[in-house]
Design a protein around this motif. Sequence first.
Motif, mmCIF file in Angstrom:
data_model
loop_
_atom_site.group_PDB
_atom_site.id
_atom_site.type_symbol
_atom_site.label_atom_id
_atom_site.label_comp_id
_atom_site.label_asym_id
_atom_site.label_seq_id
_atom_site.Cartn_x
_atom_site.Cartn_y
_atom_site.Cartn_z
ATOM 1 N N PHE A 78 74.016 -1.351 -4.508
ATOM 2 C CA PHE A 78 73.028 -2.329 -4.986
ATOM 3 C C PHE A 78 73.077 -2.481 -6.502
ATOM 4 C CE2 PHE A 78 68.863 -3.718 -6.425
ATOM 5 C CZ PHE A 78 68.662 -4.823 -5.629
ATOM 6 N N VAL A 79 73.075 -1.369 -7.248
ATOM 7 C CA VAL A 79 73.035 -1.480 -8.711
ATOM 8 C C VAL A 79 74.338 -2.045 -9.260
ATOM 9 C CG1 VAL A 79 71.337 0.363 -8.959
ATOM 10 C CG2 VAL A 79 73.768 0.916 -9.076
ATOM 11 N N SER A 80 75.455 -1.796 -8.577
ATOM 12 C CA SER A 80 76.730 -2.328 -9.062
ATOM 13 C C SER A 80 76.979 -3.760 -8.610
ATOM 14 C CB SER A 80 77.896 -1.435 -8.609
ATOM 15 O OG SER A 80 77.987 -1.400 -7.201
ATOM 16 N N GLU A 81 76.208 -4.243 -7.640
ATOM 17 C CA GLU A 81 76.411 -5.589 -7.106
ATOM 18 C C GLU A 81 75.318 -6.571 -7.521
ATOM 19 O OE1 GLU A 81 78.613 -8.386 -5.080
ATOM 20 O OE2 GLU A 81 79.116 -6.267 -5.300
ATOM 21 N N ARG A 82 74.071 -6.088 -7.658
ATOM 22 C CA ARG A 82 72.963 -7.010 -7.837
ATOM 23 C C ARG A 82 72.121 -6.752 -9.079
ATOM 24 N NH1 ARG A 82 71.244 -10.284 -3.754
ATOM 25 N NH2 ARG A 82 73.056 -11.029 -2.611
ATOM 26 N N ARG A 88 79.695 -2.949 -14.378
ATOM 27 C CA ARG A 88 79.623 -2.995 -12.913
ATOM 28 C C ARG A 88 80.954 -3.416 -12.287
ATOM 29 N NH1 ARG A 88 76.467 -7.093 -14.916
ATOM 30 N NH2 ARG A 88 77.181 -9.218 -14.455
ATOM 31 N N ARG A 89 81.750 -4.241 -13.001
ATOM 32 C CA ARG A 89 83.060 -4.629 -12.471
ATOM 33 C C ARG A 89 83.956 -3.403 -12.291
ATOM 34 N NH1 ARG A 89 85.071 -9.926 -13.030
ATOM 35 N NH2 ARG A 89 83.469 -11.359 -12.252
ATOM 36 N N LEU A 90 83.966 -2.536 -13.295
ATOM 37 C CA LEU A 90 84.773 -1.320 -13.221
ATOM 38 C C LEU A 90 84.255 -0.398 -12.116
ATOM 39 C CD1 LEU A 90 87.000 0.523 -14.302
ATOM 40 C CD2 LEU A 90 85.382 1.338 -16.036
ATOM 41 N N LEU A 91 82.924 -0.257 -12.044
ATOM 42 C CA LEU A 91 82.355 0.583 -10.986
ATOM 43 C C LEU A 91 82.644 0.018 -9.609
ATOM 44 C CD1 LEU A 91 78.865 1.364 -12.571
ATOM 45 C CD2 LEU A 91 80.675 3.022 -12.099
ATOM 46 N N VAL A 267 84.386 -5.742 5.022
ATOM 47 C CA VAL A 267 84.799 -5.584 3.634
ATOM 48 C C VAL A 267 84.945 -6.959 3.007
ATOM 49 C CG1 VAL A 267 86.019 -3.419 4.066
ATOM 50 C CG2 VAL A 267 87.264 -5.578 4.192
ATOM 51 N N SER A 268 84.928 -6.969 1.675
ATOM 52 C CA SER A 268 85.150 -8.201 0.921
ATOM 53 C C SER A 268 85.939 -7.856 -0.318
ATOM 54 C CB SER A 268 83.812 -8.840 0.530
ATOM 55 O OG SER A 268 84.020 -9.964 -0.300
ATOM 56 N N LEU A 269 87.067 -8.551 -0.516
ATOM 57 C CA LEU A 269 87.897 -8.315 -1.687
ATOM 58 C C LEU A 269 87.522 -9.227 -2.852
ATOM 59 C CD1 LEU A 269 91.418 -7.864 -0.071
ATOM 60 C CD2 LEU A 269 89.753 -6.127 -0.722
ATOM 61 N N SER A 270 86.482 -10.046 -2.673
ATOM 62 C CA SER A 270 86.032 -10.920 -3.758
ATOM 63 C C SER A 270 85.207 -10.124 -4.750
ATOM 64 C CB SER A 270 85.200 -12.072 -3.197
ATOM 65 O OG SER A 270 84.023 -11.571 -2.585
ATOM 66 N N HIS A 271 84.871 -10.760 -5.885
ATOM 67 C CA HIS A 271 84.137 -10.068 -6.940
ATOM 68 C C HIS A 271 82.640 -10.296 -6.858
ATOM 69 C CE1 HIS A 271 87.667 -8.689 -9.049
ATOM 70 N NE2 HIS A 271 88.172 -9.901 -9.021
ATOM 71 N N CYS A 291 73.816 7.982 -13.291
ATOM 72 C CA CYS A 291 73.908 8.440 -11.892
ATOM 73 C C CYS A 291 75.201 7.954 -11.236
ATOM 74 C CB CYS A 291 72.697 7.943 -11.113
ATOM 75 S SG CYS A 291 71.162 8.818 -11.502
ATOM 76 N N CYS A 292 75.551 6.691 -11.498
ATOM 77 C CA CYS A 292 76.780 6.149 -10.899
ATOM 78 C C CYS A 292 78.010 6.923 -11.356
ATOM 79 C CB CYS A 292 76.925 4.670 -11.257
ATOM 80 S SG CYS A 292 75.771 3.580 -10.404
ATOM 81 N N TRP A 293 78.098 7.172 -12.659
ATOM 82 C CA TRP A 293 79.256 7.889 -13.170
ATOM 83 C C TRP A 293 79.224 9.367 -12.782
ATOM 84 C CZ3 TRP A 293 83.486 5.611 -14.133
ATOM 85 C CH2 TRP A 293 83.503 4.309 -14.627
#
Length: 531
Positions: A78-82, A88-91, A267-271, A291-293
Amino acid sequence: MRLPRWVVAAAWMTFALTALLPLGQLAWDGLRGDGSWDLAPVQALLLTESQQRLFANSLLVAGGASGLAVAIGVPFAFVSERTDLPGRRLLGLAYLVPLLIPPYLHAIVWSRLLAQNGSVNRLVQATLGLGSAPLSMFNITGVVCVLGLAWFPLVALLTKAGLRAVDPSLEEAALLRQGPRRAIAGVTLPLVAPHVLAGAILVFVFAIIDFGVPDILRVRVYAVEIFIQFSALYDQRGAVVLALPLLVATLVLVGVQARLMRGRAYVSLSHGVAGVRRYALGQARFPALLCCWLILALSVLVPVVTLAIAAGAPGTYARVLEPALGSLGMSLLLALTAAGLTALLAFVIAHSLLRARQGPRAGLHYLTQVPFAVPPILLGIALIGLWNRPATGWLYDSVAMVVLGYVAHFLPFAICVVHAGLQQFDQRLEEAAWLAIPGRMRITRLIILPLVRGGLAAGFLIVFVLAMGELGVTLLVVPPGVETLPVRIYNLMHYGAEDAVAALSLILLATQLVLCLLALAVVGWKRGASR
């Protein structure tokens, strides 16, 4: 448009021979005793205290790993997508790296770090002044932590796919009336719940059928006992009967998971989705990023650094790689072959499912998922019982047995991925193609395959990664004189060659990472060239 009947028939026949026929062999072995029908041993064994204890341990391991994977994977997705999380792109790419590390390698690393004389326990003892090691990985909690860290990307992957499928207008309407928190709790999460639950079930099944991690951490679960029953006691029927409760449980869960994800993308390979509102984290940005890292550090950095330290000097890699080149080449050959065959079969079967009548479609789709519920060790036993005969000795004594095992084990997931991808494009494009392009195969090659390239690539990569690290089936069906890199690592581990195990593990990880990056680059380049 339907594919040629002979193509569809060949694909389903191959699926039946590789994945369904071994299950029939299992049923035969379990119900036939000394050449006659005998249900008494089955009934007696299902009521034993040992059986109940194994079932409880397996459920605790699988349930704990699934819960931990959800607790990590859903917030991460959620945090990396929304959200407006920095980087967030790297994560969004880095969280997939743990999938390249087979769970048994995680177990090797953490059993080393948290051994009685391990570095973590020594540090804690010195800091707190304790006389004995306070931490241990050799228990159910240790297995849960390892499997949860290893498989949380599956939950994050499905959650991201669910978030990208949510209609932005529904969230916008909820935001105007209720605010961010209620919009997330009342709209976004309920819409994504089927993906989250399906991811939790996937992790549960992967955890309950896993052999390597409980074996390394010395925890008695079904998968380990099945292997002991067959390999140490040479009791094939006993191993099959022992696994019956596990098999029933996984079959039910796979059916639930297939129903939940019917028509949804795995799955989705889009960004991401264009125009979607990103929630502002405000003061929570730094803690969320930390937390993510931290999760990635525990699931990627700690294993890699620990293995690098254990490997020692750079000369170790050259020393262990030379005798292991054959094993590495064999792993690549088998994984690439299995991934290619699986992607091809998955496309044909998924396309035929999409064109099937509404009535039998659900039953056929569940049938394609049944082999996923079979533990790898049990699948290996079934393949041995089925093909170890004079008439098929030429097949049993070849590496094709390993490919058969990989295809049977991973084809169900590939079918789901490709099937969901096929559902995403407009079928009217196929109908229009009939007016301009003669021939079904040309329409498939020029129209359908380019449109589902992303799903095919995802299915191929997932099968390739899982096959490169596969251990359970390989240990049983690999022919004498042939060795894959995971089998070599597993054998060296039991001989105490820690530096060789660490170096080969890093070589396995690096090989997978390079090939996956190349494959993604090719898919991205072709997608850009086609626009």
